[in-house]
Design an enzyme around this catalytic site. Sequence first.
Site, short mmCIF file in Angstrom:
data_model
loop_
_atom_site.label_atom_id
_atom_site.label_comp_id
_atom_site.label_asym_id
_atom_site.label_seq_id
_atom_site.Cartn_x
_atom_site.Cartn_y
_atom_site.Cartn_z
N ASP A 147 30.14 49.97 31.90
CA ASP A 147 31.58 49.81 32.57
C ASP A 147 31.98 51.46 32.75
OD1 ASP A 147 33.76 47.69 33.31
OD2 ASP A 147 34.70 49.40 32.53
N TYR A 149 43.44 54.49 34.64
CA TYR A 149 43.06 53.64 33.55
C TYR A 149 43.82 54.33 32.19
CZ TYR A 149 41.06 49.86 36.36
OH TYR A 149 40.81 48.85 37.22
N ARG A 182 29.08 44.16 41.12
CA ARG A 182 29.14 42.96 40.36
C ARG A 182 28.02 41.79 40.38
NH1 ARG A 182 34.47 43.06 37.52
NH2 ARG A 182 34.52 45.20 36.89
N ARG A 231 30.03 37.32 35.53
CA ARG A 231 30.56 35.81 35.23
C ARG A 231 30.07 34.79 36.19
NH1 ARG A 231 36.13 38.41 33.93
NH2 ARG A 231 35.43 39.37 35.69
N ARG A 240 26.30 37.16 27.17
CA ARG A 240 27.47 37.73 26.96
C ARG A 240 28.12 37.20 25.73
NH1 ARG A 240 32.62 37.46 26.61
NH2 ARG A 240 34.25 39.21 27.58
O1 CP3 Z 1 27.06 44.41 37.98
C1 CP3 Z 1 27.48 45.55 38.22
O2 CP3 Z 1 28.19 45.99 39.09
C2 CP3 Z 1 27.35 46.64 36.98
C3 CP3 Z 1 28.35 46.45 36.00
C4 CP3 Z 1 29.72 46.98 36.19
C5 CP3 Z 1 30.95 46.36 35.67
N1 CP3 Z 1 31.93 47.13 35.88
C6 CP3 Z 1 30.53 45.24 34.69
C7 CP3 Z 1 31.94 44.59 34.24
C8 CP3 Z 1 30.30 47.95 37.03
C9 CP3 Z 1 29.57 49.02 37.95
C10 CP3 Z 1 31.69 48.21 36.68
C11 CP3 Z 1 32.75 49.14 37.32
C12 CP3 Z 1 34.15 49.01 37.13
N2 CP3 Z 1 34.62 48.45 35.73
C13 CP3 Z 1 35.15 49.35 37.85
C14 CP3 Z 1 35.00 49.79 39.38
C15 CP3 Z 1 34.68 48.72 40.36
C16 CP3 Z 1 35.53 47.76 40.65
O3 CP3 Z 1 35.34 46.47 40.21
O4 CP3 Z 1 36.63 48.24 41.20
C17 CP3 Z 1 36.33 49.24 37.31
C18 CP3 Z 1 37.67 49.42 38.07
C19 CP3 Z 1 36.04 48.64 35.90
C20 CP3 Z 1 36.95 48.48 34.84
C21 CP3 Z 1 36.87 46.94 34.43
N3 CP3 Z 1 35.78 46.45 33.77
C22 CP3 Z 1 38.07 46.08 34.63
C23 CP3 Z 1 39.33 46.24 35.46
C24 CP3 Z 1 37.49 44.94 34.09
C25 CP3 Z 1 38.37 43.65 33.90
C26 CP3 Z 1 38.50 42.86 35.16
C27 CP3 Z 1 37.30 41.76 35.19
O5 CP3 Z 1 36.82 41.73 36.12
O6 CP3 Z 1 37.18 41.12 34.10
C28 CP3 Z 1 36.15 45.30 33.55
C29 CP3 Z 1 35.25 44.23 32.87
C30 CP3 Z 1 33.99 43.98 33.36
N4 CP3 Z 1 33.04 44.88 34.09
C31 CP3 Z 1 33.09 42.86 33.69
C32 CP3 Z 1 31.89 43.20 34.09
C33 CP3 Z 1 30.80 42.16 34.27
C34 CP3 Z 1 33.83 41.53 33.27
C35 CP3 Z 1 33.79 41.29 31.52
C36 CP3 Z 1 33.42 39.94 31.13
O7 CP3 Z 1 32.28 39.54 31.01
O8 CP3 Z 1 34.47 39.51 30.74
#
Ligand code: CP3
Length: 359
Positions: A85, A161, A35, A39, A48
């Site tokens: 994602d 999921y 990540r 944010r 975004r």
């Molecule tokens: O920079 C990076 O790491 C690359 C991008 C990336 C994202 N998600 C962007 C993201 C990667 C590699 C992921 C993987 C991901 N997504 C996982 C596995 C890793 C982990 O975190 O356990 C999982 C379980 C997800 C599913 C997911 N995506 C959830 C549960 C959520 C909501 C929770 C949250 O953090 O908001 C997301 C949203 C998400 N994916 C965001 C980002 C930057 C936040 C979205 C936003 O901008 O509001």
Amino acid sequence: MSGREMFDHGPERGKALMDVLEGRTPWRRPAWFMRQAGRYLPEYRETRAQAGSFLDLCYDPELSAEVTFQPLRRFDLDAAILFADILLVPQALGVELSFNAGEGPVLEPVRSMEDVLRLKLEGAAGRLSSIYETVARISEGLPAHVALIGFCGAPWTVATYMVEGGGSPERLRTRMAAARGEEWFDRLMDIVIDASIEYLARQVEAGADTVQVFDTWAGDLGDGLRERYVIEPFRRIVEGLRGRGVDVPVIGFARGLGAAQERFAKESGVQCVGCSWPLPVDYMADVLAPICPVQGNLDPAAVMAGDPYLREAVERLVRTLPRERHIFNLGHGFKPETPIENVERMVAYLREFDGADAA
Ligand code: CP3
């Protein structure tokens, strides 16, 4: 802004990340962060907002390449990770997906053979073509010493999921489907495995140097089920890639396996294991690093909290793990509340203790 001139971190000396993954000694200890785009960065929040929604951002090659580059302009890192994602794969299989503010992802649940038979495996990877365009754009814009990491979710985590219909504190529906050995659940796993192989292969064709497979909920499963739903799917993905002629290293992040990390490292077929912070650094060094390179495992809360613990934690990792067997990273992703100056400090401490010249 695009092009190589935007990253002003100095001379280029080869991809340290690829050196470690491929068993060579790197010129410095490679570092990137889960990540790292997100944010906690004001420029991410701005892009975004410009995109409209999180999913619009993921499917816009120009804007998602832009947010992929953002952390690299601020921090002297050794890898970029594709901005996308893990839940885009279920969406490509035909599952409705939305991200609602403050709520996380919401998916149309898959809970029966009827639901599984509605999934559209054919053409699924093709429906993610904008993602490969993003990969190609990132790959063109990166400096030569920065590796590009593609990724997907591991089948177990993606299936949780899909079955739960979103995030869930205990994932009991999915764990019960696994414990019962439900036929529809095994079919679901097969479909996610096949879609993931094709998706990763295309990311590599578009320019990814390596791929990471995220199994956030790997720690859910007990003996017997862990082999069947974590280790075996990883092995099938790695073999599937090799069968398609894709030979890039695979990083397996199977979070929460504890002492089962050893078996995962030996049997899953991955070239590197990612570790989360509850795993002792000594265990990473003594048990895992002799098997394969390790990645991790700084506590994201340490980055939020800062010194003195942050400095101690960086020093412990660098002093305990040899440079040629370690990819410096967190044990899980940055939290949105992470102070940027603590990230800067963490990278400075890493370079100080690792002893290499900064890039
Ligand atoms: O920079 C990076 O790491 C690359 C991008 C990336 C994202 N998600 C962007 C993201 C990667 C590699 C992921 C993987 C991901 N997504 C996982 C596995 C890793 C982990 O975190 O356990 C999982 C379980 C997800 C599913 C997911 N995506 C959830 C549960 C959520 C909501 C929770 C949250 O953090 O908001 C997301 C949203 C998400 N994916 C965001 C980002 C930057 C936040 C979205 C936003 O901008 O509001």
